[in-house]
Design an enzyme around this catalytic site. Sequence first.
Site, PDB file in Angstrom:
ATOM      1  N   SER A  26      -2.553 -11.405  60.720  1.00 52.25           N
ATOM      2  CA  SER A  26      -3.214 -10.585  59.956  1.00 52.25           C
ATOM      3  C   SER A  26      -3.938  -9.603  60.616  1.00 52.25           C
ATOM      4  O   SER A  26      -5.128 -10.108  61.029  1.00 52.25           O
ATOM      5  CB  SER A  26      -3.929 -11.254  58.630  1.00 52.25           C
ATOM      6  OG  SER A  26      -4.921 -10.464  58.050  1.00 52.25           O
ATOM      7  N   HIS A  68       0.899  -8.949  59.293  1.00 53.50           N
ATOM      8  CA  HIS A  68       0.598  -9.164  57.857  1.00 53.50           C
ATOM      9  C   HIS A  68      -0.348  -7.812  57.870  1.00 53.50           C
ATOM     10  O   HIS A  68      -1.483  -7.845  58.427  1.00 53.50           O
ATOM     11  CB  HIS A  68       0.084 -10.314  57.802  1.00 53.50           C
ATOM     12  CG  HIS A  68      -0.381 -10.723  56.351  1.00 53.50           C
ATOM     13  ND1 HIS A  68       0.553 -10.963  55.393  1.00 53.50           N
ATOM     14  CD2 HIS A  68      -1.604 -10.753  55.648  1.00 53.50           C
ATOM     15  CE1 HIS A  68      -0.011 -11.389  54.254  1.00 53.50           C
ATOM     16  NE2 HIS A  68      -1.427 -10.872  54.261  1.00 53.50           N
ATOM     17  N   MET A  78      -6.488  -3.960  50.189  1.00 53.40           N
ATOM     18  CA  MET A  78      -7.502  -4.367  49.360  1.00 53.40           C
ATOM     19  C   MET A  78      -7.989  -2.827  48.859  1.00 53.40           C
ATOM     20  O   MET A  78      -8.330  -2.231  49.551  1.00 53.40           O
ATOM     21  CB  MET A  78      -8.496  -5.222  49.986  1.00 53.40           C
ATOM     22  CG  MET A  78      -7.967  -6.303  50.653  1.00 53.40           C
ATOM     23  SD  MET A  78      -9.427  -7.402  51.226  1.00 53.40           S
ATOM     24  CE  MET A  78      -8.634  -8.460  52.355  1.00 53.40           C
ATOM     25  N   SER A 126      -8.361 -14.551  61.602  1.00 54.43           N
ATOM     26  CA  SER A 126      -9.363 -14.895  62.417  1.00 54.43           C
ATOM     27  C   SER A 126      -9.218 -15.882  63.610  1.00 54.43           C
ATOM     28  O   SER A 126      -9.692 -15.765  64.457  1.00 54.43           O
ATOM     29  CB  SER A 126     -10.633 -15.494  61.545  1.00 54.43           C
ATOM     30  OG  SER A 126     -10.241 -16.500  60.829  1.00 54.43           O
ATOM     31  N   MET A 132      -1.788 -18.023  48.291  1.00 55.56           N
ATOM     32  CA  MET A 132      -3.192 -17.954  48.740  1.00 55.56           C
ATOM     33  C   MET A 132      -3.940 -19.518  48.764  1.00 55.56           C
ATOM     34  O   MET A 132      -3.913 -19.862  47.839  1.00 55.56           O
ATOM     35  CB  MET A 132      -4.069 -16.949  47.861  1.00 55.56           C
ATOM     36  CG  MET A 132      -3.486 -15.653  48.048  1.00 55.56           C
ATOM     37  SD  MET A 132      -3.417 -14.777  49.467  1.00 55.56           S
ATOM     38  CE  MET A 132      -5.301 -14.978  50.052  1.00 55.56           C
ATOM     39  N   MET A 178      -3.433  -6.353  47.636  1.00 59.53           N
ATOM     40  CA  MET A 178      -4.463  -6.847  46.633  1.00 59.53           C
ATOM     41  C   MET A 178      -5.086  -5.858  45.904  1.00 59.53           C
ATOM     42  O   MET A 178      -6.409  -5.654  46.183  1.00 59.53           O
ATOM     43  CB  MET A 178      -5.635  -7.894  47.670  1.00 59.53           C
ATOM     44  CG  MET A 178      -5.072  -9.152  48.045  1.00 59.53           C
ATOM     45  SD  MET A 178      -5.971  -9.794  49.347  1.00 59.53           S
ATOM     46  CE  MET A 178      -5.272  -8.808  50.837  1.00 59.53           C
ATOM     47  N   PHE A 212     -11.370 -11.521  51.808  1.00 60.16           N
ATOM     48  CA  PHE A 212     -12.002 -11.403  53.155  1.00 60.16           C
ATOM     49  C   PHE A 212     -11.466 -12.686  54.092  1.00 60.16           C
ATOM     50  O   PHE A 212     -10.623 -13.666  53.832  1.00 60.16           O
ATOM     51  CB  PHE A 212     -13.400 -12.213  52.987  1.00 60.16           C
ATOM     52  CG  PHE A 212     -14.097 -11.311  52.159  1.00 60.16           C
ATOM     53  CD1 PHE A 212     -14.674  -9.908  52.724  1.00 60.16           C
ATOM     54  CD2 PHE A 212     -14.162 -11.215  50.710  1.00 60.16           C
ATOM     55  CE1 PHE A 212     -15.434  -9.033  51.899  1.00 60.16           C
ATOM     56  CE2 PHE A 212     -15.086 -10.347  49.837  1.00 60.16           C
ATOM     57  CZ  PHE A 212     -15.602  -9.041  50.586  1.00 60.16           C
ATOM     58  N   GLY A 213     -11.231 -12.177  55.377  1.00 55.88           N
ATOM     59  CA  GLY A 213     -10.755 -13.187  56.275  1.00 55.88           C
ATOM     60  C   GLY A 213     -11.852 -14.052  56.594  1.00 55.88           C
ATOM     61  O   GLY A 213     -13.136 -13.901  56.445  1.00 55.88           O
ATOM     62  N   GLY A 214     -11.506 -15.072  57.471  1.00 51.32           N
ATOM     63  CA  GLY A 214     -12.632 -16.036  58.039  1.00 51.32           C
ATOM     64  C   GLY A 214     -12.919 -17.109  57.067  1.00 51.32           C
ATOM     65  O   GLY A 214     -14.071 -17.655  57.250  1.00 51.32           O
ATOM     66  N   ASP A 233      -1.195 -17.844  53.025  1.00 50.20           N
ATOM     67  CA  ASP A 233      -2.520 -17.124  53.714  1.00 50.20           C
ATOM     68  C   ASP A 233      -3.881 -17.702  53.110  1.00 50.20           C
ATOM     69  O   ASP A 233      -4.183 -17.813  52.178  1.00 50.20           O
ATOM     70  CB  ASP A 233      -2.076 -15.908  52.974  1.00 50.20           C
ATOM     71  CG  ASP A 233      -2.735 -14.718  53.496  1.00 50.20           C
ATOM     72  OD1 ASP A 233      -3.441 -14.735  54.553  1.00 50.20           O
ATOM     73  OD2 ASP A 233      -2.719 -13.493  52.881  1.00 50.20           O
ATOM     74  N   ASP A 254      -3.193  -6.385  55.236  1.00 48.02           N
ATOM     75  CA  ASP A 254      -3.871  -6.663  53.817  1.00 48.02           C
ATOM     76  C   ASP A 254      -4.596  -5.704  53.116  1.00 48.02           C
ATOM     77  O   ASP A 254      -5.235  -4.588  54.001  1.00 48.02           O
ATOM     78  CB  ASP A 254      -5.106  -7.619  54.485  1.00 48.02           C
ATOM     79  CG  ASP A 254      -4.520  -9.175  54.447  1.00 48.02           C
ATOM     80  OD1 ASP A 254      -3.960  -9.912  53.615  1.00 48.02           O
ATOM     81  OD2 ASP A 254      -4.881  -9.733  55.627  1.00 48.02           O
ATOM     82  N   HIS A 259       0.556  -7.088  51.916  1.00 46.22           N
ATOM     83  CA  HIS A 259       0.101  -7.897  50.936  1.00 46.22           C
ATOM     84  C   HIS A 259      -0.848  -6.799  50.090  1.00 46.22           C
ATOM     85  O   HIS A 259      -2.022  -6.566  50.436  1.00 46.22           O
ATOM     86  CB  HIS A 259      -0.667  -8.775  51.691  1.00 46.22           C
ATOM     87  CG  HIS A 259      -1.288  -9.910  50.672  1.00 46.22           C
ATOM     88  ND1 HIS A 259      -2.358 -10.926  51.090  1.00 46.22           N
ATOM     89  CD2 HIS A 259      -1.358 -10.173  49.204  1.00 46.22           C
ATOM     90  CE1 HIS A 259      -2.668 -11.630  50.069  1.00 46.22           C
ATOM     91  NE2 HIS A 259      -2.394 -11.100  48.951  1.00 46.22           N
TER      92      HIS A 259
HETATM   93  C1  DX5 Z   1      -7.516 -12.658  52.868  1.00 45.78           C
HETATM   94  C2  DX5 Z   1      -6.102 -12.322  53.264  1.00 45.78           C
HETATM   95  C3  DX5 Z   1      -5.719 -12.832  54.615  1.00 45.78           C
HETATM   96  C4  DX5 Z   1      -6.684 -12.822  55.612  1.00 45.78           C
HETATM   97  C5  DX5 Z   1      -6.534 -14.141  56.472  1.00 45.78           C
HETATM   98  O1  DX5 Z   1      -7.630 -12.228  51.257  1.00 45.78           O
HETATM   99  O2  DX5 Z   1      -5.056 -12.004  52.449  1.00 45.78           O
HETATM  100  O3  DX5 Z   1      -4.463 -12.383  55.187  1.00 45.78           O
HETATM  101  O4  DX5 Z   1      -6.623 -11.774  56.595  1.00 45.78           O
HETATM  102  O5  DX5 Z   1      -7.518 -14.451  57.174  1.00 45.78           O
HETATM  103  P1  DX5 Z   1      -7.851 -15.824  57.921  1.00 45.78           P
HETATM  104  O6  DX5 Z   1      -6.757 -16.354  58.641  1.00 45.78           O
HETATM  105  O7  DX5 Z   1      -9.014 -15.419  58.610  1.00 45.78           O
HETATM  106  O8  DX5 Z   1      -8.201 -16.732  56.735  1.00 45.78           O
HETATM  107 ZN    ZN Z   2      -3.136 -11.370  53.291  1.00 50.02          ZN
END
Ligand code: DX5
Ligand code: ZN
Length: 219
Positions: free
Chosen positions: A9, A34, A38, A201, A138, A69, A144-146, A178, A36, A67
């Site tokens: 991602s 991937h 948003m 991340s 999910m 969102m 958010f990532g991380g 994910d 994302d 993806h």
């Molecule tokens: C979160 C995203 C993910 C995100 C995953 O809403 O859909 O794709 O980038 O990030 P990590 O791998 O850091 O959890």
């Molecule tokens: Zn995603």
Amino acid sequence: MVMIKIAPSILSADFSDLKSAIAICQSAGADYLHIDVMDGHFVPNLTIGPVVLESIRLKTDLFLDVHLMVTNPEQLIEPFVKAGADNITFHIEAIDNPVKLIEQIRSFNKQVGISIKPGTPLKVLDQYLEKIDLILIMSVEPGFGGQQYISESTARIKKLDKSLKILGIRKRVIIEVDGGIKLSNAKMVKEAGADILVAGSAIFNTDDPHSTIEKFKNI
Ligand code: DX5
Ligand code: ZN
């Protein structure tokens, strides 16, 4: 042994240098890229739009796994297809009429995915399983990532894997997972039934994203 597919991602990549991040994904053997998307409504964060995807498309032949969102995903199907998406995954929680949206995506000859948040019962997917190519489970709250992997996700992956087997469509329908995927939990998630792992991340926040992607592929 079936190898796991890996979908980095780019949400956790350096957005001022996406070109390098994409080149690393490609040379390390990533299967999908991937993306994302948003909108600041369906989730609080705001990320990538079709103009950015268009630039990404010019830099790579990788499969672009989009993806969404967003609320009102129907308004974004055509712009993302035109920008170069290879599949479009929307959230089941975002719309009232999934069948119409599935048909809309199919009309552009693109693959269709449905994503499901951690708290949404899997049974809401039942009537759509035979109509789609991919389910994106999910394993964190989208936005958010991380974040940390929600441990209950493993049982959900197993349950979905079983349902697809019972329906006789397991080989055709892809399970993608994910959120919070790390080298340390990837094997467990794969064994639960995932075909594709998304990792942001865990790849881009390491010193050597290239070798991390290779390590994921060898799980
Ligand atoms: C979160 C995203 C993910 C995100 C995953 O809403 O859909 O794709 O980038 O990030 P990590 O791998 O850091 O959890
Ligand atoms: Zn995603």
